[in-house]
Design an enzyme around this catalytic site. Structure first.
Site, PDB file in Angstrom:
ATOM      1  N   ARG A   1      30.599  24.101 -14.026  1.00  0.00           N
ATOM      2  CA  ARG A   1      29.692  25.228 -14.646  1.00  0.00           C
ATOM      3  C   ARG A   1      29.537  26.464 -13.476  1.00  0.00           C
ATOM      4  O   ARG A   1      29.806  26.228 -12.155  1.00  0.00           O
ATOM      5  CB  ARG A   1      28.254  24.579 -14.477  1.00  0.00           C
TER       6      ARG A   1
ATOM      7  N   GLU B   1      24.499  25.915 -28.771  1.00  0.00           N
ATOM      8  CA  GLU B   1      23.421  25.560 -29.829  1.00  0.00           C
ATOM      9  C   GLU B   1      22.658  26.725 -30.151  1.00  0.00           C
ATOM     10  O   GLU B   1      22.561  27.741 -29.289  1.00  0.00           O
ATOM     11  CB  GLU B   1      22.614  24.745 -28.690  1.00  0.00           C
TER      12      GLU B   1
ATOM     13  N   LYS C   1      18.530  28.796 -19.909  1.00  0.00           N
ATOM     14  CA  LYS C   1      18.374  29.456 -21.324  1.00  0.00           C
ATOM     15  C   LYS C   1      16.812  29.215 -21.623  1.00  0.00           C
ATOM     16  O   LYS C   1      16.195  30.316 -22.215  1.00  0.00           O
ATOM     17  CB  LYS C   1      18.905  28.418 -22.425  1.00  0.00           C
TER      18      LYS C   1
END
Length: 327
Positions: free
Chosen positions: A281, A56, A291
């Site tokens: 992850r 993103e 983030k």
């Protein structure tokens, strides 16, 4: 750095070598590489291997993203395929071109290059809209007037089935008219959504008539004011993979429960269907793996020192992060 030219189709003898090296046999290689090796040996996807890294554009990358970058680009390289860099720019309220530049620098810093295969989800807004219209025409989607809080109440819980929206049985004609007017900008943000018509009693809450489109009167960093409705990630992810003819859509484990919706969209639309594979992850203690918090550190340093370049800000912040700090 000059980008090497890689053919998307593998050379037969190289395919055999890579199949062995990547762990086609028991206990050899990680399970993702085993799946890819088996698909190559069986002739699935005509021997093609095409992966993608789809960040993103709403923040800087952290070391957790490095795992995904290395896995996607590494597998493509090992199997003589290619990896696309695709920016998921479906939320104009949080996106900046600065993050696009920063992410590209980070991928190159890790030693990878996407060549000519740089894409944006916004490249596909027109096609995604047409597919949404197709779903409406075939009775698989409807315009809903429930507000966000009402939708949560109707959705149910993990142990209780949801309740059908009172707008679920609108006619195809009414839904087409309302969706067209949503695109034309007639309605306020949050007043209407387009939802998939699946099953409000489904055990997987992601399949309980999920939202496909929402109204956002926001200027987009690439498309400007062309659109005031934007597709949700779950309606963009699989279809973008399909458009790009991705073979193995490699995601982190939080998307496992979203895979049935990924499959439903592709199967219902009747379009090319890649395979989604999930992996764990990367988590490290004493390291910021968020983030949001990484962005906070960068922004706070800018306020104290002025506005440095994106690359320097990230590297300066990272130097402090790895010295100690919790996510």
């Amino acid at each position: 750095m000059e980008t090497p030219k890689r053919d998307e189709k593998r050379v037969p003898d190289k395919a055999q070598d890579n199949g062995e090296a990547a762990g086609a046999g028991p206990g050899r290689g990680d399970f993702v590489r085993q799946i890819v090796a088996q698909d190559c040996q069986s002739g699935k996807y005509e021997g093609r291997v095409v992966t993608r890294f789809p960040p993103e554009t709403n923040g800087y990358l952290h070391i957790g993203h490095a795992k995904s970058i290395c896995l996607n680009f590494g597998i493509a390289e090992e199997f003589g395929g290619r990896c696309h860099l695709r920016f998921d720019d479906t939320n104009p309220t949080k996106e900046e071109a600065e993050y696009v530049e920063s992410i590209q620098q980070d991928v190159r810093w890790l030693g990878f290059d996407w060549g000519e295969h740089l894409y944006y989800a916004s490249d596909y807004f027109g096609q995604l809209y047409e597919w949404a219209v197709q779903l409406i025409k075939e009775g698989h989607a409807y315009v809903c007037d429930l507000k966000a809080e009402e939708m949560r109440q109707y959705r149910g819980t993990l142990t209780e089935r949801g309740t059908n929206s009172p707008y679920r049985e609108r006619s195809v004609e009414e839904n087409l008219d309302l969706f067209e007017r949503m695109r034309a900008g007639e309605f306020a943000d949050g007043s209407r959504t387009l939802r998939a018509k699946i099953d409000m009693g489904h055990a997987n809450v992601n399949m309980r008539d999920p939202v496909l489109y929402r109204i956002l009167h926001e200027s987009h960093h690439r498309t400007g004011d062309t659109w005031c409705i934007y597709p949700m990630y779950d309606f963009t992810h699989g279809q973008s993979d399909s458009i790009e003819k991705i073979t193995h859509s490699i995601c982190t484990l939080e998307f496992e429960n979203h895979r049935p919706l990924y499959d439903w969209c592709l199967e219902t639309l009747g379009i090319y269907h890649p395979q989604q594979i999930e992996f764990a992850r990367l988590n490290l203690t004493y390291t910021v793996m968020s983030k949001r918090r990484l962005l906070q550190l960068v922004q706070e340093k800018r306020r104290r020192l002025g506005r440095p370049t994106a690359a320097n800000a990230v590297r300066d912040a990272s130097a402090g992060l790895f010295a100690g700090g919790h996510s």
